[in-house]
Design a protein around this motif. Structure first.
Motif, PDB file in Angstrom:
ATOM      1  N   PHE A   1       3.447  10.892   2.149  1.00 27.94           N
ATOM      2  CA  PHE A   1       2.896   9.662   1.563  1.00 27.94           C
ATOM      3  C   PHE A   1       2.711   8.591   2.636  1.00 27.94           C
ATOM      4  CE2 PHE A   1       5.118  11.633  -2.075  1.00 27.94           C
ATOM      5  CZ  PHE A   1       4.001  11.834  -2.873  1.00 27.94           C
ATOM      6  N   VAL A   2       3.641   8.573   3.572  1.00 26.94           N
ATOM      7  CA  VAL A   2       3.513   7.627   4.686  1.00 26.94           C
ATOM      8  C   VAL A   2       2.252   7.938   5.482  1.00 26.94           C
ATOM      9  CG1 VAL A   2       4.552   6.824   6.821  1.00 26.94           C
ATOM     10  CG2 VAL A   2       5.989   7.276   4.842  1.00 26.94           C
TER      11      VAL A   2
ATOM     12  N   VAL B   1      11.964   7.894   4.218  1.00 28.54           N
ATOM     13  CA  VAL B   1      11.664   8.781   5.346  1.00 28.54           C
ATOM     14  C   VAL B   1      12.729   8.601   6.417  1.00 28.54           C
ATOM     15  CG1 VAL B   1      10.040   9.231   7.222  1.00 28.54           C
ATOM     16  CG2 VAL B   1       9.199   8.805   4.904  1.00 28.54           C
ATOM     17  N   MET B   2      13.205   9.699   6.956  1.00 24.06           N
ATOM     18  CA  MET B   2      14.222   9.621   7.983  1.00 24.06           C
ATOM     19  C   MET B   2      13.566   9.522   9.355  1.00 24.06           C
ATOM     20  SD  MET B   2      17.245   9.170   8.483  1.00 24.06           S
ATOM     21  CE  MET B   2      18.595   9.458   7.354  1.00 24.06           C
ATOM     22  N   ASP B   3      13.045   8.341   9.650  1.00 22.23           N
ATOM     23  CA  ASP B   3      12.529   8.114  11.007  1.00 22.23           C
ATOM     24  C   ASP B   3      13.596   7.326  11.770  1.00 22.23           C
ATOM     25  OD1 ASP B   3      12.348   5.661   9.813  1.00 22.23           O
ATOM     26  OD2 ASP B   3      10.494   5.102  10.831  1.00 22.23           O
ATOM     27  N   MET B   4      13.220   6.676  12.880  1.00 20.98           N
ATOM     28  CA  MET B   4      14.229   5.957  13.664  1.00 20.98           C
ATOM     29  C   MET B   4      14.894   4.861  12.842  1.00 20.98           C
ATOM     30  SD  MET B   4      12.828   5.565  17.524  1.00 20.98           S
ATOM     31  CE  MET B   4      11.458   4.556  17.085  1.00 20.98           C
TER      32      MET B   4
ATOM     33  N   GLN C   1       0.836  -1.205   0.000  1.00 20.64           N
ATOM     34  CA  GLN C   1       0.000   0.000   0.000  1.00 20.64           C
ATOM     35  C   GLN C   1       0.872   1.257   0.000  1.00 20.64           C
ATOM     36  OE1 GLN C   1      -2.480  -0.378   3.485  1.00 20.64           O
ATOM     37  NE2 GLN C   1      -3.188  -2.400   2.851  1.00 20.64           N
ATOM     38  N   LEU C   2       1.932   1.195   0.783  1.00 22.16           N
ATOM     39  CA  LEU C   2       2.836   2.333   0.882  1.00 22.16           C
ATOM     40  C   LEU C   2       3.432   2.680  -0.489  1.00 22.16           C
ATOM     41  CD1 LEU C   2       4.135   4.267   2.931  1.00 22.16           C
ATOM     42  CD2 LEU C   2       5.901   2.556   3.337  1.00 22.16           C
ATOM     43  N   PHE C   3       3.865   1.659  -1.216  1.00 19.96           N
ATOM     44  CA  PHE C   3       4.435   1.905  -2.544  1.00 19.96           C
ATOM     45  C   PHE C   3       3.379   2.360  -3.538  1.00 19.96           C
ATOM     46  CE2 PHE C   3       8.029  -0.966  -1.169  1.00 19.96           C
ATOM     47  CZ  PHE C   3       8.964   0.051  -1.160  1.00 19.96           C
ATOM     48  N   LEU C   4       2.177   1.780  -3.400  1.00 17.85           N
ATOM     49  CA  LEU C   4       1.086   2.188  -4.299  1.00 17.85           C
ATOM     50  C   LEU C   4       0.806   3.682  -4.148  1.00 17.85           C
ATOM     51  CD1 LEU C   4      -1.548  -0.699  -4.091  1.00 17.85           C
ATOM     52  CD2 LEU C   4      -0.204   0.014  -6.079  1.00 17.85           C
ATOM     53  N   ILE C   5       0.784   4.151  -2.907  1.00 17.03           N
ATOM     54  CA  ILE C   5       0.525   5.574  -2.665  1.00 17.03           C
ATOM     55  C   ILE C   5       1.728   6.403  -3.116  1.00 17.03           C
ATOM     56  CG2 ILE C   5       0.160   7.328  -0.851  1.00 17.03           C
ATOM     57  CD1 ILE C   5      -2.293   5.698  -1.228  1.00 17.03           C
ATOM     58  N   PHE C   6       2.901   5.920  -2.792  1.00 11.38           N
ATOM     59  CA  PHE C   6       4.124   6.667  -3.089  1.00 11.38           C
ATOM     60  C   PHE C   6       4.307   6.881  -4.596  1.00 11.38           C
ATOM     61  CE2 PHE C   6       8.908   6.630  -3.548  1.00 11.38           C
ATOM     62  CZ  PHE C   6       9.099   7.903  -3.049  1.00 11.38           C
TER      63      PHE C   6
ATOM     64  N   ILE D   1      -1.254   0.433  18.375  1.00 16.23           N
ATOM     65  CA  ILE D   1       0.051  -0.147  18.707  1.00 16.23           C
ATOM     66  C   ILE D   1       0.655  -0.870  17.503  1.00 16.23           C
ATOM     67  CG2 ILE D   1       1.137  -2.021  20.028  1.00 16.23           C
ATOM     68  CD1 ILE D   1      -0.515  -0.975  22.438  1.00 16.23           C
ATOM     69  N   SER D   2      -0.187  -1.613  16.784  1.00 14.85           N
ATOM     70  CA  SER D   2       0.418  -2.302  15.633  1.00 14.85           C
ATOM     71  C   SER D   2       0.751  -1.313  14.536  1.00 14.85           C
ATOM     72  CB  SER D   2      -0.458  -3.459  15.135  1.00 14.85           C
ATOM     73  OG  SER D   2      -1.639  -3.000  14.613  1.00 14.85           O
ATOM     74  N   SER D   3      -0.008  -0.226  14.498  1.00 12.57           N
ATOM     75  CA  SER D   3       0.302   0.803  13.514  1.00 12.57           C
ATOM     76  C   SER D   3       1.627   1.503  13.855  1.00 12.57           C
ATOM     77  CB  SER D   3      -0.881   1.765  13.463  1.00 12.57           C
ATOM     78  OG  SER D   3      -0.543   2.983  12.957  1.00 12.57           O
ATOM     79  N   LEU D   4       1.900   1.659  15.131  1.00 12.22           N
ATOM     80  CA  LEU D   4       3.193   2.229  15.548  1.00 12.22           C
ATOM     81  C   LEU D   4       4.337   1.371  15.020  1.00 12.22           C
ATOM     82  CD1 LEU D   4       4.968   4.060  17.614  1.00 12.22           C
ATOM     83  CD2 LEU D   4       4.841   2.035  19.059  1.00 12.22           C
ATOM     84  N   LYS D   5       4.155   0.077  15.145  1.00 12.06           N
ATOM     85  CA  LYS D   5       5.215  -0.815  14.686  1.00 12.06           C
ATOM     86  C   LYS D   5       5.344  -0.806  13.159  1.00 12.06           C
ATOM     87  CE  LYS D   5       3.450  -4.120  17.166  1.00 12.06           C
ATOM     88  NZ  LYS D   5       3.219  -5.454  17.723  1.00 12.06           N
ATOM     89  N   ASP D   6       4.162  -0.659  12.497  1.00  9.06           N
ATOM     90  CA  ASP D   6       4.197  -0.612  11.035  1.00  9.06           C
ATOM     91  C   ASP D   6       4.933   0.616  10.505  1.00  9.06           C
ATOM     92  OD1 ASP D   6       2.879  -2.974  10.736  1.00  9.06           O
ATOM     93  OD2 ASP D   6       0.910  -2.092  10.421  1.00  9.06           O
ATOM     94  N   THR D   7       4.971   1.684  11.306  1.00  9.74           N
ATOM     95  CA  THR D   7       5.658   2.884  10.799  1.00  9.74           C
ATOM     96  C   THR D   7       7.124   2.604  10.525  1.00  9.74           C
ATOM     97  OG1 THR D   7       6.200   3.673  13.023  1.00  9.74           O
ATOM     98  CG2 THR D   7       4.152   4.495  12.050  1.00  9.74           C
ATOM     99  N   SER D   8       7.646   1.492  11.067  1.00 10.38           N
ATOM    100  CA  SER D   8       9.046   1.155  10.834  1.00 10.38           C
ATOM    101  C   SER D   8       9.322   0.866   9.353  1.00 10.38           C
ATOM    102  CB  SER D   8       9.442  -0.049  11.683  1.00 10.38           C
ATOM    103  OG  SER D   8       8.688  -1.175  11.287  1.00 10.38           O
ATOM    104  N   LEU D   9       8.247   0.764   8.548  1.00 12.68           N
ATOM    105  CA  LEU D   9       8.453   0.528   7.114  1.00 12.68           C
ATOM    106  C   LEU D   9       8.668   1.818   6.341  1.00 12.68           C
ATOM    107  CD1 LEU D   9       5.687  -2.166   6.609  1.00 12.68           C
ATOM    108  CD2 LEU D   9       8.161  -2.543   6.617  1.00 12.68           C
ATOM    109  N   ALA D  10       8.439   2.948   7.025  1.00  8.32           N
ATOM    110  CA  ALA D  10       8.474   4.234   6.319  1.00  8.32           C
ATOM    111  C   ALA D  10       9.819   4.490   5.655  1.00  8.32           C
ATOM    112  CB  ALA D  10       8.129   5.363   7.283  1.00  8.32           C
ATOM    113  N   PHE D  11      10.861   3.935   6.237  1.00  9.75           N
ATOM    114  CA  PHE D  11      12.197   4.201   5.686  1.00  9.75           C
ATOM    115  C   PHE D  11      12.333   3.685   4.250  1.00  9.75           C
ATOM    116  CE2 PHE D  11      12.911  -0.184   6.667  1.00  9.75           C
ATOM    117  CZ  PHE D  11      13.933  -0.604   5.827  1.00  9.75           C
TER     118      PHE D  11
END
Lengths: 234, 256
Positions: A99-100, A177-180, A72-77, A163-173
């Protein structure tokens, strides 16, 4: 392969990575708020059986559920800029963070809409009848009787989802995206200590999740205080 | 006063009410008896449009609604004339006892909060729940919950209170306290329409008893007439069945 494992590096990486926690929480906050808005908007057509719209919602929810968030992330991106290019608007230079946020809002919205729908339908119809019988209107009944109880029912599921969405944000990179995790990747590239970076990341995520869980539990107790103890303290 | 004319209601081609005509004078207590599926609950629910009748006229007090032409506003106005006590209490689960009673006063009757509170406390005292004001429904016994249900209805000071099998969901030992409260209110001169299976209670509390079967009112009369000398065969059969196989003269003997 990386260099020999060095546990002291974890202590060194932690403060560097934590600086990027803000980005992660920002994605989480925005996608939760918009997810709730989308969720309510998407639940309404199905609750009130609005033709066409409710079928569209079914397709939307089913698609989100049936595809991995990374896809989904790539589809939007790639998809959103392509769509805007048709109208001669160039989005290729837009910060990938947006996009994220869009992806996670849409994804959360689909899940929330199902949670809201279930919660509202879980309220015994007898209470609606009772509200009518004392002379309350449809909207008074909805906002004063149904919604306050539906929030209590929806909340534990929403908490899980957040909570699971928090963990999913780890895919943003993956889209830059410059997250953790993004910062972690650069650390790995420069130091070649991958394991230490991932240990550090897991520590941060785990602590954030523990804090969120604690907060959610307090809030849940508050909204469900009318329920017998056996149910609410479980 | 309740006035019903030609009330018809069908569910999926099944005609549940076949044209009910009924007038109940102000201040009367009327009980409706009948086997399950006879349409008595549906009739009660048609009076406040929880079920919309297919045809007919419902009038409570000054508000008259013709079923075919009823819009939301008419229905709201009609509902404000009545109050209902439900079989399963249907209390608002997230509100305390006091808030349950106040809700209708504040939201539907637009009463000031302080006034609503005072009125609610008064009514709750009446049903013997002064010590439970801040309890949630889940913390009460069935009998107590139903008394809250009665207080909620009574507080509205409606033209009529509709009771839909108010004791059917209660444990046998709790039935008494609820019936006692209803009897107490009945003395006050509020119009009441009660669907019940409690024969003893019906006999004691009613000014008039209706017997329904198959979507029509088969017979109506004073409790004395219905219980001791029913004219219709269907009424006799029903009374015999409900007396648990005991001979009919048992009911007759205890009737007065």
């Amino acid at each position: 392969m990386g260099k020999a494992f060095d546990i002291t590096l974890v202590g060194e990486f932690l403060p560097q990575l934590v600086q990027y926690l803000g980005v992660t929480l920002q994605i989480l906050a925005v996608s939760t708020v918009f997810g709730i808005v989308i969720g309510i908007a998407a639940a309404i057509p199905r609750l009130f059986r609005i033709p066409i719209l409710s079928q569209l919602v079914v397709v939307y929810v089913s698609f989100i559920r049936g595809t991995p968030i990374l896809i989904q992330l790539f589809l939007i991106f790639y998809g959103v800029p392509a769509l805007f290019l048709l109208f001669d608007i160039d989005l290729t230079r837009m910060d990938p963070l947006y996009f994220v946020m869009i992806t996670y809002s849409l994804s959360n919205g689909a899940v929330f809409s199902e949670i809201f729908r279930g919660a509202i339908q879980a309220i015994d119809y007898g209470q609606t009848e009772a509200a009518y019988s004392v002379g309350m209107s449809d909207s008074q009944t909805f906002f004063r009787i149904i919604i306050p109880q539906a929030i209590g029912i929806a909340f534990p599921n929403m908490a899980n989802c957040i909570i699971s969405s928090l963990k999913d944000t780890s895919l943003a990179f993956t889209i830059g995206v410059m997250d953790m995790v993004g910062r972690g990747e650069t650390l790995i590239a420069s130091t070649a200590h991958a394991l230490e970076v991932y240990i550090s990341l897991s520590i941060i995520y785990y602590i954030v999740v523990l804090v969120l869980e604690k907060l959610f539990r307090l809030f849940e107790k508050r909204v469900n205080r009318y329920k017998p103890d056996v149910v609410s303290s479980a | 006063m309740i006035y019903l004319q030609g009330i018809k209601k069908s569910f999926r081609n099944q005609e549940v009410l076949k044209g009910i005509n009924l007038t109940i004078e102000k201040g009367k207590v009327v009980t409706i008896l009948g086997p399950s599926g006879s349409g008595k609950s549906t009739l009660l629910r048609c009076i406040n449009f929880l079920e919309k009748p297919d045809e007919g006229v419902v009038q409570i007090g000054d508000v008259r609604v013709v079923a075919e032409k009823a819009n939301k506003k008419d229905i709201m106005a009609l509902r404000k004339q009545s109050a209902m006590v439900f079989q399963h209490y249907n209390l608002f689960a997230h509100k305390t006892v006091l808030e349950n009673v106040m809700e209708g006063l504040i939201v539907a009757k637009k009463m000031k909060k302080a006034e609503a509170r005072q009125r609610s406390e008064q009514v709750l005292e009446r049903v013997g729940l002064s010590d439970k004001l801040n309890y949630f429904p889940s913390q009460l016994s069935g009998g107590q919950q139903q008394r809250v249900g009665i207080a909620r209805a009574l507080a509205l000071n409606p033209e009529v209170i509709l009771f839909d099998e108010p004791t059917s969901a209660l444990d046998p030992e709790l039935v008494g306290e609820v019936l006692a409260v209803i009897k107490d209110i009945a003395k006050e001169g509020i119009t009441m329409l009660i669907v019940t299976h409690e024969m003893q209670f019906a006999r004691e509390v009613s000014d008039q008893v209706l017997f329904m079967d198959g979507g029509v009112i088969v017979e109506k009369g004073s409790p004395m007439e219905i219980f001791t000398n029913p004219r219709e065969e269907r009424t006799r059969k029903f009374l015999k069945r409900i007396s648990g196989g005991l001979p009919v003269h048992w009911i007759q003997k205890t009737a007065y």
